[in-house]
Design a protein around this motif. Structure first.
Motif, PDB file in Angstrom:
ATOM      1  N   ASN A   1      90.876  55.793  11.264  1.00 36.41           N
ATOM      2  CA  ASN A   1      89.548  55.610  12.169  1.00 36.41           C
ATOM      3  C   ASN A   1      88.227  56.114  11.548  1.00 36.41           C
ATOM      4  OD1 ASN A   1      91.253  54.123  14.150  1.00 36.41           O
ATOM      5  ND2 ASN A   1      91.683  56.031  15.137  1.00 36.41           N
ATOM      6  N   ALA A   2      88.520  57.032  10.729  1.00 36.57           N
ATOM      7  CA  ALA A   2      87.101  57.601  10.140  1.00 36.57           C
ATOM      8  C   ALA A   2      86.720  57.150   8.808  1.00 36.57           C
ATOM      9  CB  ALA A   2      87.225  59.004  10.376  1.00 36.57           C
ATOM     10  N   SER A   3      87.566  56.332   8.404  1.00 34.60           N
ATOM     11  CA  SER A   3      87.430  55.863   6.890  1.00 34.60           C
ATOM     12  C   SER A   3      86.382  54.919   6.946  1.00 34.60           C
ATOM     13  CB  SER A   3      88.797  55.337   6.317  1.00 34.60           C
ATOM     14  OG  SER A   3      88.471  54.810   5.060  1.00 34.60           O
ATOM     15  N   PRO A   4      85.393  54.909   5.959  1.00 30.25           N
ATOM     16  CA  PRO A   4      84.266  54.010   5.582  1.00 30.25           C
ATOM     17  C   PRO A   4      84.945  52.729   4.855  1.00 30.25           C
ATOM     18  CG  PRO A   4      84.033  56.061   4.123  1.00 30.25           C
ATOM     19  CD  PRO A   4      85.080  56.377   5.070  1.00 30.25           C
ATOM     20  N   LYS A   5      85.979  53.033   4.057  1.00 32.18           N
ATOM     21  CA  LYS A   5      86.632  52.024   3.218  1.00 32.18           C
ATOM     22  C   LYS A   5      87.472  51.185   4.066  1.00 32.18           C
ATOM     23  CE  LYS A   5      85.579  52.193  -1.046  1.00 32.18           C
ATOM     24  NZ  LYS A   5      85.092  50.871  -2.154  1.00 32.18           N
ATOM     25  N   ASN A   6      88.069  51.598   5.389  1.00 34.36           N
ATOM     26  CA  ASN A   6      88.785  50.510   5.982  1.00 34.36           C
ATOM     27  C   ASN A   6      90.018  49.882   5.210  1.00 34.36           C
ATOM     28  OD1 ASN A   6      89.374  49.953   8.895  1.00 34.36           O
ATOM     29  ND2 ASN A   6      88.161  47.976   8.605  1.00 34.36           N
ATOM     30  N   PRO A   7      90.883  50.380   4.351  1.00 35.53           N
ATOM     31  CA  PRO A   7      91.427  49.718   3.548  1.00 35.53           C
ATOM     32  C   PRO A   7      92.752  48.963   4.153  1.00 35.53           C
ATOM     33  CG  PRO A   7      92.275  52.012   3.621  1.00 35.53           C
ATOM     34  CD  PRO A   7      91.052  51.962   4.618  1.00 35.53           C
TER      35      PRO A   7
ATOM     36  N   PRO B   1      83.543  44.757  14.588  1.00 34.61           N
ATOM     37  CA  PRO B   1      83.062  43.613  13.415  1.00 34.61           C
ATOM     38  C   PRO B   1      84.647  42.796  13.742  1.00 34.61           C
ATOM     39  CG  PRO B   1      83.825  45.840  12.558  1.00 34.61           C
ATOM     40  CD  PRO B   1      83.416  46.014  13.935  1.00 34.61           C
ATOM     41  N   PRO B   2      84.422  41.473  13.424  1.00 31.57           N
ATOM     42  CA  PRO B   2      85.853  40.811  13.369  1.00 31.57           C
ATOM     43  C   PRO B   2      86.775  41.178  12.276  1.00 31.57           C
ATOM     44  CG  PRO B   2      84.040  39.340  12.390  1.00 31.57           C
ATOM     45  CD  PRO B   2      83.370  40.732  12.690  1.00 31.57           C
ATOM     46  N   LEU B   3      87.941  40.668  12.507  1.00 28.66           N
ATOM     47  CA  LEU B   3      89.090  41.057  11.860  1.00 28.66           C
ATOM     48  C   LEU B   3      88.624  40.486  10.114  1.00 28.66           C
ATOM     49  CD1 LEU B   3      92.327  40.673  13.621  1.00 28.66           C
ATOM     50  CD2 LEU B   3      91.425  42.918  13.027  1.00 28.66           C
ATOM     51  N   GLU B   4      88.960  41.173   9.366  1.00 22.45           N
ATOM     52  CA  GLU B   4      88.856  40.562   7.867  1.00 22.45           C
ATOM     53  C   GLU B   4      90.217  40.294   7.319  1.00 22.45           C
ATOM     54  OE1 GLU B   4      87.141  42.085   3.213  1.00 22.45           O
ATOM     55  OE2 GLU B   4      86.307  43.001   5.404  1.00 22.45           O
ATOM     56  N   ARG B   5      90.507  39.381   7.096  1.00 22.69           N
ATOM     57  CA  ARG B   5      91.741  38.954   6.749  1.00 22.69           C
ATOM     58  C   ARG B   5      91.957  38.592   5.108  1.00 22.69           C
ATOM     59  NH1 ARG B   5      96.031  38.548  10.246  1.00 22.69           N
ATOM     60  NH2 ARG B   5      95.258  38.367  12.345  1.00 22.69           N
ATOM     61  N   LEU B   6      92.947  38.501   4.250  1.00 21.41           N
ATOM     62  CA  LEU B   6      93.136  38.590   2.999  1.00 21.41           C
ATOM     63  C   LEU B   6      94.195  37.666   2.823  1.00 21.41           C
ATOM     64  CD1 LEU B   6      92.479  39.264  -0.280  1.00 21.41           C
ATOM     65  CD2 LEU B   6      94.300  41.063   0.041  1.00 21.41           C
ATOM     66  N   PRO B   7      93.983  36.374   2.333  1.00 19.83           N
ATOM     67  CA  PRO B   7      95.092  35.205   2.351  1.00 19.83           C
ATOM     68  C   PRO B   7      95.933  35.820   0.994  1.00 19.83           C
ATOM     69  CG  PRO B   7      92.773  34.479   2.239  1.00 19.83           C
ATOM     70  CD  PRO B   7      92.551  35.731   2.328  1.00 19.83           C
ATOM     71  N   SER B   8      97.322  35.679   1.413  1.00 14.32           N
ATOM     72  CA  SER B   8      98.427  36.372   0.620  1.00 14.32           C
ATOM     73  C   SER B   8      98.877  35.163  -0.673  1.00 14.32           C
ATOM     74  CB  SER B   8      99.628  36.338   1.483  1.00 14.32           C
ATOM     75  OG  SER B   8     100.181  35.072   1.680  1.00 14.32           O
ATOM     76  N   GLY B   9      98.157  34.027  -0.595  1.00 17.59           N
ATOM     77  CA  GLY B   9      98.619  33.208  -1.731  1.00 17.59           C
ATOM     78  C   GLY B   9      99.960  32.386  -1.409  1.00 17.59           C
TER      79      GLY B   9
ATOM     80  N   VAL C   1      95.375  42.233   7.002  1.00 15.41           N
ATOM     81  CA  VAL C   1      94.302  42.387   7.596  1.00 15.41           C
ATOM     82  C   VAL C   1      93.921  43.732   7.130  1.00 15.41           C
ATOM     83  CG1 VAL C   1      93.743  43.084   9.867  1.00 15.41           C
ATOM     84  CG2 VAL C   1      95.313  41.543   9.473  1.00 15.41           C
ATOM     85  N   ARG C   2      92.481  43.819   6.797  1.00 11.66           N
ATOM     86  CA  ARG C   2      91.802  44.725   6.282  1.00 11.66           C
ATOM     87  C   ARG C   2      91.890  45.922   7.410  1.00 11.66           C
ATOM     88  NH1 ARG C   2      88.557  45.409   1.760  1.00 11.66           N
ATOM     89  NH2 ARG C   2      87.835  47.503   1.588  1.00 11.66           N
ATOM     90  N   GLY C   3      92.154  47.363   7.120  1.00  8.90           N
ATOM     91  CA  GLY C   3      92.188  48.336   8.218  1.00  8.90           C
ATOM     92  C   GLY C   3      93.277  48.207   8.952  1.00  8.90           C
ATOM     93  N   ALA C   4      94.318  47.632   8.624  1.00  4.88           N
ATOM     94  CA  ALA C   4      95.646  47.599   9.216  1.00  4.88           C
ATOM     95  C   ALA C   4      96.577  48.420   8.450  1.00  4.88           C
ATOM     96  CB  ALA C   4      96.045  46.185   9.569  1.00  4.88           C
ATOM     97  N   ILE C   5      97.688  48.960   8.939  1.00  6.51           N
ATOM     98  CA  ILE C   5      98.999  49.539   8.558  1.00  6.51           C
ATOM     99  C   ILE C   5     100.130  48.293   8.618  1.00  6.51           C
ATOM    100  CG2 ILE C   5     100.746  51.211   8.601  1.00  6.51           C
ATOM    101  CD1 ILE C   5      98.636  52.853   9.903  1.00  6.51           C
ATOM    102  N   HIS C   6     100.512  47.950   7.328  1.00 10.10           N
ATOM    103  CA  HIS C   6     101.607  46.931   7.290  1.00 10.10           C
ATOM    104  C   HIS C   6     102.893  47.418   6.758  1.00 10.10           C
ATOM    105  CE1 HIS C   6      97.499  45.023   6.216  1.00 10.10           C
ATOM    106  NE2 HIS C   6      98.083  43.877   6.798  1.00 10.10           N
ATOM    107  N   LEU C   7     104.040  47.171   7.789  1.00 13.73           N
ATOM    108  CA  LEU C   7     105.132  47.816   7.294  1.00 13.73           C
ATOM    109  C   LEU C   7     106.183  46.735   6.839  1.00 13.73           C
ATOM    110  CD1 LEU C   7     107.188  50.118   7.593  1.00 13.73           C
ATOM    111  CD2 LEU C   7     107.798  49.518   9.873  1.00 13.73           C
ATOM    112  N   LEU C   8     106.564  46.863   5.692  1.00 15.18           N
ATOM    113  CA  LEU C   8     107.475  46.145   5.112  1.00 15.18           C
ATOM    114  C   LEU C   8     108.877  46.668   5.017  1.00 15.18           C
ATOM    115  CD1 LEU C   8     105.316  44.601   2.205  1.00 15.18           C
ATOM    116  CD2 LEU C   8     105.274  43.953   4.634  1.00 15.18           C
ATOM    117  N   VAL C   9     109.710  45.870   5.807  1.00 11.80           N
ATOM    118  CA  VAL C   9     111.085  46.521   5.940  1.00 11.80           C
ATOM    119  C   VAL C   9     112.137  45.552   5.268  1.00 11.80           C
ATOM    120  CG1 VAL C   9     112.829  47.261   7.338  1.00 11.80           C
ATOM    121  CG2 VAL C   9     110.284  47.915   8.031  1.00 11.80           C
ATOM    122  N   GLY C  10     112.962  45.942   4.546  1.00 13.53           N
ATOM    123  CA  GLY C  10     114.025  45.312   4.078  1.00 13.53           C
ATOM    124  C   GLY C  10     114.941  45.682   3.176  1.00 13.53           C
TER     125      GLY C  10
END
Length: 337
Positions: free
Chosen positions: A168-174, A21-29, A42-51
């Motif tokens: 990888n095995a999650s049906p939710k792909n959060p 499936p194509p990447l599902e993106r959520l606009p941040s506002g 990005v749905r199904g991606a791990i976002h690391l916020l460092v600061g």
């Protein structure tokens, strides 16, 4: 017993690239955040916020939850509040539906990670704030005076390896957001690393560095009051789009002009990105842009705040289309009005 490729294909473990499936993106506002991330979270991606502390990592994550709820009326989020900083009052400020956000405050790092594994299978978004904020079981049993050598970093690396397998095995792909502060690297002046060690960078899909560039202030008598903060964003790693993009955004936390906080300063972003793309031009002190065949003018940079909200929304929509077609070069951002 040997495993046949045909069996793995039938099980869905091996799939053709054309069937993914194509990447599902959520606009941040925020135009700036969308530009830096390559189009949004990005749905199904791990976002690391460092600061560093107070730069706005938790606040930025709250905006993501708000946007997710606006897009999906049934989406639910799980927040592992290891720093005890997620309170109902803050979520209400962002107009987040509290009935669709669950807050977990575990007692140990291992318990937190076990909850996260379950959350990845159940929720649409999982937030860990922050990854090494509480003690592991080893640290909890040890004396305060007993020296420990990076137990949190080892636990964090093991957790992220297993998290990828669970994802990888999650049906939710959060959507997954992991927040980390920075620390100075011993014997390396000027070098910093995320709390949790350098290893956590290896397992994320999008790694966003956040730096505080300054504050938005208003004058009340002889006093300058801070009402917002200017945040510099740098994408150090991106497996879903081109990395290394730079941008700045403003988070308003108190009333400014006629804007109701908390919010991104979209007027500032419309002006900055409009100038970068040539939709906003100026001669002397006068600024202008043409939208739907109509020319709109205002005087001075602050004059944009006198424009109707509909004008700003139309300008931002036009900028979003241009941003997808022709990403701009990394250029310095002018100061906030």
């Amino acid at each position: 017993m040997s495993i046949k490729v045909e069996d793995l294909i039938k099980a869905g473990i091996i799939r053709r690239a054309s069937d993914l499936p194509p990447l599902e993106r959520l606009p941040s506002g925020s135009l700036s955040v969308d530009y830096v991330t390559g189009g949004g979270w990005v749905r199904g991606a791990i976002h690391l916020l460092v600061g560093s502390e107070g730069v706005g990592k938790s606040t930025l994550t709250m905006t993501a939850i708000k946007q997710m709820q606006l897009r999906d009326g049934e989406a639910r989020a799980l927040v592992l509040d290891l720093e005890r900083s997620w309170f109902p009052e803050r979520l209400r400020d962002w107009e987040i539906d509290l009935n669709r956000v669950d807050i977990a405050r575990p007692q140990t790092l291992e318990q937190a990670y076990d909850i996260a594994f379950k959350g990845v299978e159940t929720y649409d978004a999982v937030v860990i704030d922050s990854i090494s904020a509480i003690a592991s079981e080893v640290e909890a049993r040890a004396s305060v005076a007993e020296r420990q050598y990076a137990p949190g970093a080892r636990e964090a690396n093991a957790f992220l390896r297993r998290l990828l397998s669970t994802l990888n095995a999650s049906p939710k792909n959060p959507y997954i957001f992991i927040l980390s502060q920075v620390r100075d690297v011993i014997n390396m002046m000027g070098r910093t690393a995320p709390v949790g060690g350098h290893g956590i960078r290896h397992y994320c899909h999008i790694w966003l560095d956040m730096h505080l560039r300054g504050y938005v202030t208003i004058e009340v008598g002889d006093t300058k009051l801070r009402v917002g903060q200017l945040i510099a964003l740098r994408c150090e790693k991106n497996k879903t789009a081109a990395p290394f993009h730079l941008a700045e955004t403003v988070l308003l936390l108190h009333p400014y002009k006629h804007l109701k906080p908390p919010t991104f300063d979209l007027y500032f972003e419309a002006l900055v990105w409009g100038e970068k793309y040539g939709l906003v031009t100026h001669k002397g002190a006068w600024y202008s842009c043409t939208l739907n065949g109509k020319e709109i003018k205002w005087q001075g940079r602050e004059g944009i705040y006198q424009q109707p909200k509909e004008v700003i929304e139309t300008l931002i929509s036009a900028l979003r289309e241009l941003m997808v077609a022709t990403p701009p070069a990394n250029v310095p951002t002018p100061p906030h009005p």
